[in-house]
Design a protein around this motif. Sequence first.
Motif, mmCIF file in Angstrom:
data_model
loop_
_atom_site.group_PDB
_atom_site.id
_atom_site.type_symbol
_atom_site.label_atom_id
_atom_site.label_comp_id
_atom_site.label_asym_id
_atom_site.label_seq_id
_atom_site.Cartn_x
_atom_site.Cartn_y
_atom_site.Cartn_z
ATOM 1 N N ASP B 78 0.822 -1.203 0.000
ATOM 2 C CA ASP B 78 0.000 0.000 0.000
ATOM 3 C C ASP B 78 0.861 1.259 0.000
ATOM 4 O O ASP B 78 0.484 2.287 0.542
ATOM 5 C CB ASP B 78 -0.947 0.012 1.219
ATOM 6 C CG ASP B 78 -0.184 -0.203 2.528
ATOM 7 O OD1 ASP B 78 1.045 -0.390 2.481
ATOM 8 O OD2 ASP B 78 -0.836 -0.192 3.583
ATOM 9 N N GLN B 81 -0.781 4.380 -1.148
ATOM 10 C CA GLN B 81 -2.010 4.807 -0.472
ATOM 11 C C GLN B 81 -1.781 5.437 0.885
ATOM 12 O O GLN B 81 -2.568 6.238 1.345
ATOM 13 C CB GLN B 81 -2.955 3.601 -0.293
ATOM 14 C CG GLN B 81 -3.541 3.131 -1.611
ATOM 15 C CD GLN B 81 -3.801 1.643 -1.610
ATOM 16 O OE1 GLN B 81 -4.297 1.093 -0.640
ATOM 17 N NE2 GLN B 81 -3.452 0.984 -2.693
ATOM 18 N N ARG B 82 -0.705 5.050 1.541
ATOM 19 C CA ARG B 82 -0.526 5.583 2.899
ATOM 20 C C ARG B 82 0.566 6.642 2.919
ATOM 21 O O ARG B 82 1.353 6.760 1.978
ATOM 22 C CB ARG B 82 -0.206 4.454 3.880
ATOM 23 C CG ARG B 82 1.135 3.813 3.654
ATOM 24 C CD ARG B 82 1.152 2.369 4.121
ATOM 25 N NE ARG B 82 0.786 2.158 5.515
ATOM 26 C CZ ARG B 82 1.657 2.065 6.503
ATOM 27 N NH1 ARG B 82 2.940 2.240 6.285
ATOM 28 N NH2 ARG B 82 1.264 1.796 7.732
#
Lengths: 312, 180
Positions: B78, B81-82
Amino acid sequence: MSWHRKHLLDIESLTAEELTTVLDTAREFKAVGERDIKKVPALQGKTVVNFFVEPSTRTRVSFELSAKRLSADIINFSTDASSFQKGESLKDTARTLEALNADIIIIRHKAAGAPHFLARFLKAHVVNAGDGAHEHPTQALLDVFTIREKKGDIAGLNVTILGDILFSRVARSNLWALRKLGANVTLCGPSTLVPRVFEQMGCRVTYDLDDALANADVINLLRIQHERQRKTMFPSIDEYARLFGLNRARLAKAKPDALIMHPGPMNRGVEIESELADGDQAVILEQVTNGIAVRMAVLYLVNGGKDAEMNA
Amino acid sequence: MADPSASHTVLEADALARAWRRVANEIAEAHTDGGVVILVGIQRGGVALAQQLSETLGGIYGQAVAVGSVEPGLHRDDLSQRAMAELRPTELPGDLADKVIVLIDDVLSTGRTVRASIDAVMSFGRPQCIRLAVLIDRGHRELPIRPDFVGKNLPTHPDEHVEVRTNDSGAPIAVTLKTQ
């Protein structure tokens, strides 16, 4: 941890905290390069374009290996600047690259500001790999990374940058980085290549090499760029070597553990005596190794960065 | 509950010390040769715990137990996304062949950090096996990952934040829950 930028366009606009974040991140990537398996999947599935509109081998290869070690796909798009009509066509070429769904575009261009120009309209992340005589941010980052690794801390160090300052983007980026991190910087070289106006950037300018080297912790030698110079800048290469070339006697003026740095490619016998280039104080090859770690850190960080104003 | 946003302690030092000592005993029981065990703390919550566990286990085995750390950041699924997190060192002692790697983390939830940590360890070599020991299993798994050694199972709501506090020597002293 302080990094939110979508692009790396220059050193001038970075804060000391951002510089430190890149250096700390690069330290971890250096460890990756020392492993048996030198690859991490951080940029897996991403496409990186090396868009070089000015000849370069070292920087291009360094970025290429950095992207590969991050598991990105990278293509090289090199072209001769003369085939460009600048302005519109630079924009069109960049848009073409973007149409390939490039996620990161690394650009080298002979025009200062070309990366900033691209960053204004591209959706991709833009990394400056050298724009004219303006900046070469990743070179400065790898230089300060190397200094920090050897000396522990940048603040308070005496760093002498010697040679062709006027035409050097490496000098400008280094100056910004070193000043922001608290080093004392001295510039030296022929007066035609080291204008006094640089003093406004918070450094000392001298034309006396012995004075410039006195008490130096770091000596960064810049290449005499034959290709950028008109003959009028100094009388001859021989004279330059005699007045400003680093040799053993002159090195004795600096601190005994002073580092000798050079961004390459070096002219042995001009900026530096051949024996010194191979000596214990030279960290020239370590700079090359560190360049990969620093460029990995830059690609990794910009990929995660989201610049609000650029996204708008 | 007067203030639902306030954090409250759900486990205290005594209970945590007992649970963590039991985990040490279970590891020693499952892997009788302490010489091949490497306790690898997952950055950053697992690192202090691994250090502290190595002392307890060293006492049980009668010999020092190797310790290391692993940074899962570069192997996460991720990354885009983070928020960017600081990268911390991965330090694995020597050759991993024929070694028993015990990954240590403070809180297990989705399993994604563990997945990334397994990949990171594998890029250093091929251990004989990899085990997972966690102080707290709070549930909400998103991957088929199961811990081998668990200090405490702590049923939680997805909105709650679990924090493990340790003292200077890495011993867990409190587990708090906070609603975000």
